[in-house]
Scaffold this motif. Sequence first.
Motif, PDB file in Angstrom:
ATOM      1  N   LEU A  62       0.857  -1.188   0.000  1.00 57.54           N
ATOM      2  CA  LEU A  62       0.000   0.000   0.000  1.00 57.54           C
ATOM      3  C   LEU A  62       0.895   1.241   0.000  1.00 57.54           C
ATOM      4  O   LEU A  62       1.858   1.313   0.757  1.00 57.54           O
ATOM      5  N   GLU A  71       0.808   5.748  -0.683  1.00 58.37           N
ATOM      6  CA  GLU A  71       0.051   6.958  -0.956  1.00 58.37           C
ATOM      7  C   GLU A  71       0.001   7.132  -2.468  1.00 58.37           C
ATOM      8  O   GLU A  71       0.966   6.850  -3.182  1.00 58.37           O
ATOM      9  N   MET A 121      -4.782   6.498  -2.744  1.00 57.09           N
ATOM     10  CA  MET A 121      -4.197   5.233  -2.271  1.00 57.09           C
ATOM     11  C   MET A 121      -3.966   4.316  -3.468  1.00 57.09           C
ATOM     12  O   MET A 121      -4.801   4.216  -4.369  1.00 57.09           O
ATOM     13  N   ASN A 140     -13.946   5.019   1.566  1.00 54.10           N
ATOM     14  CA  ASN A 140     -13.466   3.798   2.219  1.00 54.10           C
ATOM     15  C   ASN A 140     -12.263   3.189   1.485  1.00 54.10           C
ATOM     16  O   ASN A 140     -11.992   2.010   1.575  1.00 54.10           O
ATOM     17  N   TYR A 141     -11.551   3.993   0.732  1.00 50.55           N
ATOM     18  CA  TYR A 141     -10.453   3.500  -0.095  1.00 50.55           C
ATOM     19  C   TYR A 141      -9.340   2.852   0.718  1.00 50.55           C
ATOM     20  O   TYR A 141      -8.715   1.911   0.258  1.00 50.55           O
ATOM     21  N   GLU A 142      -9.087   3.333   1.945  1.00 50.66           N
ATOM     22  CA  GLU A 142      -8.006   2.746   2.733  1.00 50.66           C
ATOM     23  C   GLU A 142      -8.313   1.290   3.078  1.00 50.66           C
ATOM     24  O   GLU A 142      -7.460   0.417   2.942  1.00 50.66           O
ATOM     25  N   ASN A 143      -9.536   1.002   3.524  1.00 53.81           N
ATOM     26  CA  ASN A 143      -9.924  -0.378   3.867  1.00 53.81           C
ATOM     27  C   ASN A 143      -9.985  -1.249   2.620  1.00 53.81           C
ATOM     28  O   ASN A 143      -9.556  -2.408   2.637  1.00 53.81           O
ATOM     29  N   ALA A 149      -8.316  -0.794  -0.187  1.00 62.01           N
ATOM     30  CA  ALA A 149      -6.939  -1.001  -0.656  1.00 62.01           C
ATOM     31  C   ALA A 149      -6.240  -2.049   0.202  1.00 62.01           C
ATOM     32  O   ALA A 149      -5.505  -2.902  -0.314  1.00 62.01           O
ATOM     33  N   ASN A 150      -6.452  -1.996   1.498  1.00 62.34           N
ATOM     34  CA  ASN A 150      -5.852  -2.992   2.397  1.00 62.34           C
ATOM     35  C   ASN A 150      -6.338  -4.399   2.051  1.00 62.34           C
ATOM     36  O   ASN A 150      -5.546  -5.339   2.000  1.00 62.34           O
TER      37      ASN A 150
END
Length: 160
Positions: free
Chosen positions: A21, A23, A30, A48-51, A53-54
């Motif tokens: 992951l 920036e 992300m 909710n892109y961080e979740n 992407a994870n």
Amino acid sequence: MSKQEEIKQALAAATPGPWLLEEGWNDNPMMVMRPDRKVPVAELAFQNYENDANLIAKAPEYIAYLLADNERLEQRNQELDGWATEGFEENQKLVDERDRLRERFEEENSRHTKAIRLLMHVTDILSMGRTPDRAGAALQEIYKWLHENNPVGQEGEGNQ
């Protein structure tokens, strides 16, 4: 092809991980990057892109884990099926033996019941008087019963 084989092939064909992951560049906050960090696998710029992407970055690892665990469980299931089959067969042997013993018990019980009735009948005859006629009648009843019921079993059995 099974769904599991299809998943294995898709996982093998995908870019090997671990994915990373980072920036994002420009307007993409992300990115999920290949291990060489040269080309992104996915760029995410929505809620909710961080979740998301994870999850995308961890997907190959999660899929590989679930496939391995599924194979382990399938192997364990086969082992348990074998044990269950053995247990069923052993149980069937015990049921058959129980039935055989029950039948033998019932035969012996019937034989003993007949012997008790004979003894009661002979006792009644003998109790009517102590004369040779009564003793002879009692013996005749005993011989008749022995001939009809063969309490020793097959001829010659028990007299060896």
